[in-house]
Structure formats: structure tokens, C-alpha cells
Design a protein around this motif. Structure first.
Motif, PDB file in Angstrom:
ATOM      1  N   GLY A 211      14.024   9.327   3.294  1.00  0.00           N
ATOM      2  CA  GLY A 211      13.412  10.466   2.622  1.00  0.00           C
ATOM      3  C   GLY A 211      11.920  10.332   2.384  1.00  0.00           C
ATOM      4  O   GLY A 211      11.398   9.231   2.166  1.00  0.00           O
ATOM      5  N   ILE A 212      11.233  11.466   2.422  1.00  0.00           N
ATOM      6  CA  ILE A 212       9.821  11.570   2.064  1.00  0.00           C
ATOM      7  C   ILE A 212       9.753  12.059   0.623  1.00  0.00           C
ATOM      8  O   ILE A 212      10.395  13.048   0.266  1.00  0.00           O
ATOM      9  N   ARG A 213       8.957  11.371  -0.203  1.00  0.00           N
ATOM     10  CA  ARG A 213       8.879  11.705  -1.625  1.00  0.00           C
ATOM     11  C   ARG A 213       7.513  12.284  -1.987  1.00  0.00           C
ATOM     12  O   ARG A 213       6.498  11.944  -1.376  1.00  0.00           O
ATOM     13  N   ASN A 214       7.523  13.153  -3.011  1.00  0.00           N
ATOM     14  CA  ASN A 214       6.273  13.761  -3.463  1.00  0.00           C
ATOM     15  C   ASN A 214       5.716  13.012  -4.675  1.00  0.00           C
ATOM     16  O   ASN A 214       6.187  11.927  -5.013  1.00  0.00           O
ATOM     17  N   HIS A 215       4.740  13.612  -5.351  1.00  0.00           N
ATOM     18  CA  HIS A 215       4.061  12.933  -6.455  1.00  0.00           C
ATOM     19  C   HIS A 215       4.985  12.626  -7.633  1.00  0.00           C
ATOM     20  O   HIS A 215       4.712  11.731  -8.421  1.00  0.00           O
ATOM     21  N   ALA A 248       6.554   4.053   7.964  1.00  0.00           N
ATOM     22  CA  ALA A 248       6.063   5.426   8.129  1.00  0.00           C
ATOM     23  C   ALA A 248       6.377   6.265   6.901  1.00  0.00           C
ATOM     24  O   ALA A 248       5.547   7.055   6.437  1.00  0.00           O
ATOM     25  N   GLN A 249       7.582   6.107   6.374  1.00  0.00           N
ATOM     26  CA  GLN A 249       7.986   6.849   5.174  1.00  0.00           C
ATOM     27  C   GLN A 249       7.061   6.544   4.003  1.00  0.00           C
ATOM     28  O   GLN A 249       6.637   7.444   3.265  1.00  0.00           O
ATOM     29  N   ALA A 250       6.723   5.262   3.815  1.00  0.00           N
ATOM     30  CA  ALA A 250       5.859   4.875   2.701  1.00  0.00           C
ATOM     31  C   ALA A 250       4.459   5.457   2.852  1.00  0.00           C
ATOM     32  O   ALA A 250       3.856   5.922   1.873  1.00  0.00           O
ATOM     33  N   LEU A 251       3.948   5.467   4.078  1.00  0.00           N
ATOM     34  CA  LEU A 251       2.601   5.997   4.316  1.00  0.00           C
ATOM     35  C   LEU A 251       2.543   7.509   4.094  1.00  0.00           C
ATOM     36  O   LEU A 251       1.594   8.025   3.488  1.00  0.00           O
ATOM     37  N   ILE A 252       3.565   8.214   4.580  1.00  0.00           N
ATOM     38  CA  ILE A 252       3.588   9.676   4.401  1.00  0.00           C
ATOM     39  C   ILE A 252       3.759  10.025   2.926  1.00  0.00           C
ATOM     40  O   ILE A 252       3.062  10.894   2.392  1.00  0.00           O
ATOM     41  N   SER A 253       4.667   9.345   2.254  1.00  0.00           N
ATOM     42  CA  SER A 253       4.906   9.606   0.840  1.00  0.00           C
ATOM     43  C   SER A 253       3.657   9.319   0.013  1.00  0.00           C
ATOM     44  O   SER A 253       3.343  10.054  -0.930  1.00  0.00           O
ATOM     45  N   ALA A 254       2.944   8.254   0.361  1.00  0.00           N
ATOM     46  CA  ALA A 254       1.700   7.927  -0.365  1.00  0.00           C
ATOM     47  C   ALA A 254       0.680   9.035  -0.219  1.00  0.00           C
ATOM     48  O   ALA A 254      -0.051   9.350  -1.169  1.00  0.00           O
ATOM     49  N   GLN A 255       0.607   9.653   0.973  1.00  0.00           N
ATOM     50  CA  GLN A 255      -0.316  10.761   1.184  1.00  0.00           C
ATOM     51  C   GLN A 255       0.032  11.969   0.324  1.00  0.00           C
ATOM     52  O   GLN A 255      -0.823  12.782  -0.012  1.00  0.00           O
ATOM     53  N   LEU A 256       1.329  12.088  -0.038  1.00  0.00           N
ATOM     54  CA  LEU A 256       1.768  13.194  -0.886  1.00  0.00           C
ATOM     55  C   LEU A 256       1.710  12.820  -2.361  1.00  0.00           C
ATOM     56  O   LEU A 256       2.152  13.585  -3.219  1.00  0.00           O
ATOM     57  N   GLY A 257       1.174  11.634  -2.660  1.00  0.00           N
ATOM     58  CA  GLY A 257       1.001  11.229  -4.057  1.00  0.00           C
ATOM     59  C   GLY A 257       2.199  10.550  -4.669  1.00  0.00           C
ATOM     60  O   GLY A 257       2.274  10.413  -5.900  1.00  0.00           O
ATOM     61  N   ALA A 258       3.156  10.112  -3.853  1.00  0.00           N
ATOM     62  CA  ALA A 258       4.362   9.477  -4.405  1.00  0.00           C
ATOM     63  C   ALA A 258       4.008   8.159  -5.084  1.00  0.00           C
ATOM     64  O   ALA A 258       3.173   7.411  -4.576  1.00  0.00           O
ATOM     65  N   PRO A 259       4.655   7.865  -6.217  1.00  0.00           N
ATOM     66  CA  PRO A 259       4.404   6.575  -6.874  1.00  0.00           C
ATOM     67  C   PRO A 259       4.935   5.434  -6.031  1.00  0.00           C
ATOM     68  O   PRO A 259       5.934   5.572  -5.329  1.00  0.00           O
TER      69      PRO A 259
END
Length: 262
Positions: A211-215, A248-259
Motif C-alpha cells: 500500500g501507498i500511504r498519505n500524510h 518504491a512504496q516507501a519513496l512514493i509514500s514519503a513524497q505524499l507526506g507519510a510518516p
């Protein structure tokens, strides 16, 4: 005395309260995630009492939520319902370079999807140019409970929300390994949620999704790696692909502000 006439504006059909409400939502940015009632009133050029009812309405509808005694932040509904398309575009733009890189490093197809009711809607694919590959076109809808991407998306729901979503949906029309009853689905999704990723086999192919996570840390999209069983089978191969997918998941999620989960 000379009167200076200003250009006529089409004001007969404007709704001032709605205009103010939308202006308030537009005040929140990545730098200003929390605002007080006085801040909103000052920027609108009105008194706090003039915006009180508007703010309370936005809170009740889920577009704003309290972030303190007299502070508010955007609510979850801003990125759902009518805003889903805009949010989806942002996710595609953010995820695209990382999925392309993931495809190049693994020589496997990568897909990005979001959930719409009980369907997984495919928003992007990074095509793997090899003879035996899995490529699902953008715009395809597949039942969530029968795919790796879809099952990951369902982990965003708690047990009650999952039950409500599927209370009138027949599951026994789909072949194994898809769950055939709601209790089976609930148990499967609970296991998926705890694991954090899903592996699914079908039609001589295997997919691994996460999963991709948001902020706020919520799962808002899912990505996968998919390919023929001959390539994906074996614990060593799966561990390698899962590690690459997780990066890849961690990098994309970080771009969306995920903790950070570390």
C-alpha cells in the motif's frame, strides 16, 4: 458628483456562504496545515462570528476537523468523494518515476491502483517489454477481493467498514483463491493488514502488492510487481522482489507526506 461605474459582474447567482467555504478550504497548504477561526476570518475580511457556521458545517461534513481548542485542519473527505480524481492525478504523477525505475530494476510490470467501492481501478502501468509479462491497461476495473492490489486497498477499511461495503455483494461467483464468503474475506484482509503486503497467484502469473500511504498514514493507493510464475516463484526471488517493491512504496509514500515507519 460623478459616479464611477465598475464593470458589471454576474453576482445574481453567486452563493456567498459557499464561496467563503471554498475559500477557507483553499487556505490550507502544505506549510499551513492548521488554522484558527480568527485566521480564517481575518483573511476573508469578516468577523469570526461570520465564519463560525461555515466552519462548523465543514467540520460536520468531514471537510475540516478540529486540531486543537481553536484550530482546524483539512478532514479526510477533502481527498475522497468529489476530490478523488484530483487526488488520483497527484498520486500518478508522484508514483510514475518510481514505478518506471522499479520496472527497470526488476524487468517486471508494475501497476498503480485506487479503490472505487468494491473495484480496484488501475491508474498507471509501467510496461515490462518482455515476452512473458503481465500488463493490465489503465482504466481497468477488477474486483478488489480477487487481486493483490485490491486486497491491499481493502486493508484501509476496518472490520465494520468492510462488512458494510460487502453486505450486499456476492463473492461466490469468483474462482479460488478469492474468498467466497464475507467471514473468509474479513479474515483474509485482517491477515493482509497485519502482514502489510499481499501475494496472489492466478492464470500462471503472480503479483506482489503493497500500500501507498498519505500524510495521515492511511492506505490511499496500492502498487504491485507482477510476472509469470516461472520468474516469481521461489522464496529467494520473492524476497528480492518484495524488498524492491517496499523501497518504491516507501519513496512514493514519503513524497505524499507519510510518516516514517522506522
Amino acid at each position: 458628483m460623478t459616479t464611477i461605474e465598475t464593470p458589471e459582474r454576474d453576482t445574481d447567482y453567486r452563493v456567498p456562504a459557499l464561496e467563503r467555504g471554498l475559500t477557507i478550504l483553499g487556505m490550507f497548504t502544505a506549510r499551513e496545515r492548521s488554522l484558527g477561526m480568527n485566521d480564517m476570518a481575518e483573511r476573508l475580511g469578516v468577523s469570526p462570528s461570520a465564519v463560525y457556521r461555515i466552519v462548523q458545517t465543514l467540520v460536520e461534513m468531514g471537510y475540516l476537523q478540529k486540531a486543537g481548542r481553536n484550530a482546524f485542519e483539512l478532514g479526510a473527505r477533502v481527498i475522497s468523494n468529489g476530490f478523488a480524481y484530483l487526488a488520483s492525478r497527484d498520486i500518478v504523477e508522484v508514483a510514475m518515476p518510481f514505478l518506471n525505475d522499479l520496472r527497470d530494476r526488476t524487468s517486471l510490470s508494475c501497476h498503480l491502483s485506487i479503490r472505487e467501492q468494491t473495484d480496484s481501478l488501475y491508474l498507471y502501468r509501467a510496461f515490462a517489454p518482455q515476452r512473458l509479462t503481465v500488463n493490465i491497461p489503465v482504466g481497468t476495473r477488477l474486483p478488489c477481493h480477487s487481486t493483490a492490489l485490491g486486497r491491499v486497498l481493502l486493508t484501509a477499511l476496518d472490520e465494520i467498514e468492510l462488512s458494510q461495503l460487502y453486505q450486499h455483494v456476492r463473492l461466490d461467483d469468483y474462482p479460488p483463491p478469492a474468498p467466497r464468503t464475507l467471514p473468509e474475506l474479513q479474515q483474509l484482509i485482517a491477515q493482509d493488514r497485519e502482514r502489510g503486503w499481499v501475494l496472489h497467484r492466478s492464470d500462471y502469473s503472480t503479483a506482489i502488492a503493497t500500500g501507498i500511504r498519505n500524510h495521515s498514514g492511511a492506505v490511499v493507493a496500492a502498487i504491485n510487481l507482477s510476472g509469470p510464475d516461472a520468474v516469481m516463484d521461489g522464496p529467494d526471488a520473492q524476497a528480492t522482489f518484495l524488498q524492491a517493491l517496499g523501497q518504491a512504496q516507501a519513496l512514493i509514500s514519503a513524497q505524499l507526506g507519510a510518516p516514517s515507519l522506522v
